[in-house]
Design an enzyme around this catalytic site. Structure first.
Site, short mmCIF file in Angstrom:
data_model
loop_
_atom_site.label_atom_id
_atom_site.label_comp_id
_atom_site.label_asym_id
_atom_site.label_seq_id
_atom_site.Cartn_x
_atom_site.Cartn_y
_atom_site.Cartn_z
N GLY A 1 0.80 -1.22 0.00
CA GLY A 1 0.00 0.00 0.00
C GLY A 1 0.83 1.26 0.00
CB CYS A 2 4.20 2.08 0.87
SG CYS A 2 3.69 1.92 2.59
CB ALA A 3 4.08 5.39 -3.65
#
Length: 135
Positions: free
Chosen positions: A49-51
């Protein structure tokens, strides 16, 4: 009640007048954070869920939560350092009681992070909460 380490960050943010100074401070916090061993940067410790690439490895000692974390982006390393200040040393049973959005809101991060960074920060908080709950 936030930890003394987080209170120190909040006081520094209060002292800094503009967001660019705060942004630089977040990056400095990330630079000062110890690097996570490459062998711990595996799929099991990766935060989805993190870029950016983000890894969090929990440690529970004497019933208190701690973790190692790392990222390939300096600003995200700084966010990890802020989360470390918020959660490290807190009894595992109290992790869920920490209102991370409220505490982080004191820093004004939500007004200056991109949507992707904000989503990543929420994903890191959720991961920490899940890790503590499963301890």
């Amino acid at each position: 009640m936030a930890t003394p380490a987080f209170e120190e960050i909040a006081e520094t943010f209060d002292f800094l007048d503009d967001w660019e100074d705060r942004y630089r401070h977040v990056i400095e916090l990330g630079k000062a954070m110890p690097a996570m061993a490459p062998e711990l940067q595996v799929p099991a410790t990766k935060v989805e869920g993190c870029a950016s690439q983000v890894w969090i490895m929990p440690r529970i000692e004497d019933g208190r939560f701690d973790f190692e974390g790392d990222s390939d982006a300096l600003i995200v390393r700084g966010l990890i350092a802020i989360l470390h200040a918020l959660y490290a040393g807190v009894p595992v049973a109290r992790i869920a009681a920490i209102d991370a959005p409220q505490e982080l809101g004191r820093l004004g991060l939500q007004d200056h992070l991109s949507a992707q960074r904000s989503n990543g920060l929420r994903a890191m908080v959720e991961r920490i909460r899940l890790l503590a709950a499963s301890a």
